[in-house]
Design a protein around this motif. Structure first.
Motif, PDB file in Angstrom:
ATOM      1  N   ASN A  11     -42.752  -1.315  34.589  1.00 35.27           N
ATOM      2  CA  ASN A  11     -43.004  -2.587  35.267  1.00 35.27           C
ATOM      3  C   ASN A  11     -44.268  -2.473  36.116  1.00 35.27           C
ATOM      4  OD1 ASN A  11     -41.352  -0.717  36.723  1.00 35.27           O
ATOM      5  ND2 ASN A  11     -40.801  -2.277  38.209  1.00 35.27           N
ATOM      6  N   ALA A  12     -45.163  -3.437  35.960  1.00 35.38           N
ATOM      7  CA  ALA A  12     -46.455  -3.419  36.641  1.00 35.38           C
ATOM      8  C   ALA A  12     -46.362  -4.207  37.942  1.00 35.38           C
ATOM      9  CB  ALA A  12     -47.543  -3.987  35.730  1.00 35.38           C
ATOM     10  N   GLU A  13     -45.481  -3.770  38.823  1.00 37.00           N
ATOM     11  CA  GLU A  13     -45.296  -4.457  40.098  1.00 37.00           C
ATOM     12  C   GLU A  13     -45.367  -3.429  41.212  1.00 37.00           C
ATOM     13  OE1 GLU A  13     -41.891  -7.032  42.466  1.00 37.00           O
ATOM     14  OE2 GLU A  13     -41.591  -6.550  40.354  1.00 37.00           O
ATOM     15  N   PHE A  14     -46.505  -3.399  41.917  1.00 33.72           N
ATOM     16  CA  PHE A  14     -46.725  -2.433  42.991  1.00 33.72           C
ATOM     17  C   PHE A  14     -45.589  -2.536  44.016  1.00 33.72           C
ATOM     18  CE2 PHE A  14     -48.418  -0.855  46.955  1.00 33.72           C
ATOM     19  CZ  PHE A  14     -49.144   0.262  46.577  1.00 33.72           C
ATOM     20  N   GLY A  15     -45.024  -1.400  44.378  1.00 36.16           N
ATOM     21  CA  GLY A  15     -43.983  -1.380  45.397  1.00 36.16           C
ATOM     22  C   GLY A  15     -42.567  -1.512  44.875  1.00 36.16           C
ATOM     23  N   ALA A  16     -42.414  -1.951  43.612  1.00 29.43           N
ATOM     24  CA  ALA A  16     -41.077  -2.110  43.046  1.00 29.43           C
ATOM     25  C   ALA A  16     -40.601  -0.778  42.462  1.00 29.43           C
ATOM     26  CB  ALA A  16     -41.090  -3.171  41.957  1.00 29.43           C
ATOM     27  N   LEU A  17     -39.294  -0.534  42.513  1.00 33.72           N
ATOM     28  CA  LEU A  17     -38.740   0.671  41.911  1.00 33.72           C
ATOM     29  C   LEU A  17     -39.141   0.711  40.434  1.00 33.72           C
ATOM     30  CD1 LEU A  17     -36.845   3.169  42.151  1.00 33.72           C
ATOM     31  CD2 LEU A  17     -35.020   1.682  41.335  1.00 33.72           C
ATOM     32  N   PRO A  18     -39.795   1.790  40.001  1.00 34.85           N
ATOM     33  CA  PRO A  18     -40.236   1.854  38.603  1.00 34.85           C
ATOM     34  C   PRO A  18     -39.071   1.840  37.613  1.00 34.85           C
ATOM     35  CG  PRO A  18     -41.426   3.444  39.939  1.00 34.85           C
ATOM     36  CD  PRO A  18     -40.312   2.920  40.790  1.00 34.85           C
ATOM     37  N   GLN A  19     -39.228   1.037  36.579  1.00 31.20           N
ATOM     38  CA  GLN A  19     -38.325   1.019  35.435  1.00 31.20           C
ATOM     39  C   GLN A  19     -39.141   1.566  34.270  1.00 31.20           C
ATOM     40  OE1 GLN A  19     -35.170  -0.078  36.027  1.00 31.20           O
ATOM     41  NE2 GLN A  19     -35.794  -0.537  38.122  1.00 31.20           N
ATOM     42  N   ILE A  20     -38.717   2.711  33.742  1.00 33.05           N
ATOM     43  CA  ILE A  20     -39.488   3.380  32.698  1.00 33.05           C
ATOM     44  C   ILE A  20     -38.712   3.290  31.393  1.00 33.05           C
ATOM     45  CG2 ILE A  20     -40.518   5.564  31.958  1.00 33.05           C
ATOM     46  CD1 ILE A  20     -40.642   6.352  34.941  1.00 33.05           C
ATOM     47  N   VAL A  21     -39.358   2.741  30.356  1.00 28.19           N
ATOM     48  CA  VAL A  21     -38.719   2.595  29.053  1.00 28.19           C
ATOM     49  C   VAL A  21     -39.541   3.371  28.027  1.00 28.19           C
ATOM     50  CG1 VAL A  21     -38.006   0.989  27.245  1.00 28.19           C
ATOM     51  CG2 VAL A  21     -37.832   0.315  29.666  1.00 28.19           C
ATOM     52  N   PHE A  22     -38.903   4.363  27.407  1.00 27.36           N
ATOM     53  CA  PHE A  22     -39.583   5.165  26.396  1.00 27.36           C
ATOM     54  C   PHE A  22     -39.360   4.564  25.026  1.00 27.36           C
ATOM     55  CE2 PHE A  22     -39.008   8.058  29.915  1.00 27.36           C
ATOM     56  CZ  PHE A  22     -40.224   8.729  29.946  1.00 27.36           C
ATOM     57  N   GLY A  23     -40.425   4.554  24.222  1.00 24.95           N
ATOM     58  CA  GLY A  23     -40.312   4.142  22.834  1.00 24.95           C
ATOM     59  C   GLY A  23     -39.915   5.348  21.989  1.00 24.95           C
ATOM     60  N   GLU A  24     -40.235   5.270  20.704  1.00 27.23           N
ATOM     61  CA  GLU A  24     -39.897   6.348  19.781  1.00 27.23           C
ATOM     62  C   GLU A  24     -40.938   7.453  19.790  1.00 27.23           C
ATOM     63  OE1 GLU A  24     -36.952   6.382  18.013  1.00 27.23           O
ATOM     64  OE2 GLU A  24     -36.636   4.753  19.435  1.00 27.23           O
ATOM     65  N   ASP A  25     -42.077   7.198  20.452  1.00 29.59           N
ATOM     66  CA  ASP A  25     -43.195   8.126  20.378  1.00 29.59           C
ATOM     67  C   ASP A  25     -42.893   9.456  21.045  1.00 29.59           C
ATOM     68  OD1 ASP A  25     -44.829   6.251  19.099  1.00 29.59           O
ATOM     69  OD2 ASP A  25     -45.437   5.371  21.014  1.00 29.59           O
ATOM     70  N   GLN A  26     -43.532  10.486  20.526  1.00 29.94           N
ATOM     71  CA  GLN A  26     -43.560  11.782  21.201  1.00 29.94           C
ATOM     72  C   GLN A  26     -44.510  11.660  22.389  1.00 29.94           C
ATOM     73  OE1 GLN A  26     -41.767  14.629  20.261  1.00 29.94           O
ATOM     74  NE2 GLN A  26     -40.773  13.071  19.019  1.00 29.94           N
ATOM     75  N   ALA A  27     -44.387  12.586  23.311  1.00 31.03           N
ATOM     76  CA  ALA A  27     -45.308  12.603  24.454  1.00 31.03           C
ATOM     77  C   ALA A  27     -46.735  12.801  23.944  1.00 31.03           C
ATOM     78  CB  ALA A  27     -44.923  13.729  25.409  1.00 31.03           C
ATOM     79  N   PRO A  28     -47.708  12.139  24.569  1.00 32.99           N
ATOM     80  CA  PRO A  28     -49.095  12.326  24.147  1.00 32.99           C
ATOM     81  C   PRO A  28     -49.566  13.743  24.477  1.00 32.99           C
ATOM     82  CG  PRO A  28     -48.983  10.996  26.140  1.00 32.99           C
ATOM     83  CD  PRO A  28     -47.572  11.218  25.689  1.00 32.99           C
ATOM     84  N   GLN A  29     -50.575  14.185  23.777  1.00 38.89           N
ATOM     85  CA  GLN A  29     -51.192  15.477  24.069  1.00 38.89           C
ATOM     86  C   GLN A  29     -52.088  15.322  25.292  1.00 38.89           C
ATOM     87  OE1 GLN A  29     -50.559  18.439  22.297  1.00 38.89           O
ATOM     88  NE2 GLN A  29     -48.939  17.057  21.635  1.00 38.89           N
ATOM     89  N   GLY A  30     -52.118  16.346  26.122  1.00 40.04           N
ATOM     90  CA  GLY A  30     -53.039  16.334  27.249  1.00 40.04           C
ATOM     91  C   GLY A  30     -52.577  15.418  28.368  1.00 40.04           C
ATOM     92  N   LEU A  31     -53.397  15.343  29.388  1.00 41.62           N
ATOM     93  CA  LEU A  31     -53.125  14.539  30.572  1.00 41.62           C
ATOM     94  C   LEU A  31     -53.559  13.104  30.289  1.00 41.62           C
ATOM     95  CD1 LEU A  31     -52.313  14.684  33.613  1.00 41.62           C
ATOM     96  CD2 LEU A  31     -54.725  15.112  34.100  1.00 41.62           C
ATOM     97  N   ARG A  32     -52.659  12.138  30.505  1.00 42.91           N
ATOM     98  CA  ARG A  32     -52.975  10.728  30.242  1.00 42.91           C
ATOM     99  C   ARG A  32     -52.651   9.906  31.481  1.00 42.91           C
ATOM    100  NH1 ARG A  32     -52.441   8.842  24.923  1.00 42.91           N
ATOM    101  NH2 ARG A  32     -52.976   6.851  25.849  1.00 42.91           N
TER     102      ARG A  32
END
Length: 136
Positions: free
Chosen positions: A10-31
């Motif tokens: 959720n792109a709302e500064f100050g709000a408790l983050p809601q993180i939803v993962f898709g099917e993707d593997q983690a990206p390589q490197g720092l993103r």
């Protein structure tokens, strides 16, 4: 920077983050993806930054550490080795008021040892949502 293979947050500064993962593997490197661009001062290496953050292991719904859940922002020197390398390399250059999503591979996080007591394995990619509150 595309948000491809990054989780949805959720792109709302100050709000408790809601993180939803898709099917993707983690990206390589720092993103880093800037979800909200703040209009405050730019964070520079060597500053003391105050942030709210929410950290999860890639693919997990449960935070291993969250200042949001504690209702207590954290302050520390940035770019000077006080925090994991992934933070030191991703937070400087962003403005106060920004919300970042950072994917941190083990070599920029806790390395091959991980932090077993926090449920972080040696090969785990970490995801942090970081709201930059202030810098000095």
């Amino acid at each position: 920077m595309s948000a491809q293979s990054m989780p949805e947050v959720n792109a709302e500064f100050g709000a408790l983050p809601q993180i939803v993962f898709g099917e993707d593997q983690a990206p390589q490197g720092l993103r880093t993806v800037e979800l909200v661009e703040g209009d405050g001062p730019v964070v520079r290496r060597g500053d003391t930054v105050t942030v709210n953050y929410h950290g999860v292991v890639w693919g997990s719904g449960k935070a291993f550490d969250s200042s949001f859940e504690r209702h207590q922002p954290a302050s520390f020197g940035i770019g000077v080795g006080q925090v994991i390398k992934g933070w030191d390399q991703s937070v400087p250059g962003h403005n106060v008021g920004s919300r970042l999503v950072v994917s941190i591979p083990p070599e920029y996080g806790y390395g091959s040892r991980g932090v077993p007591q926090a449920g972080i394995g040696g090969g785990d990619t970490l995801v942090f949502v970081i709201d930059i509150i202030s810098t000095r």
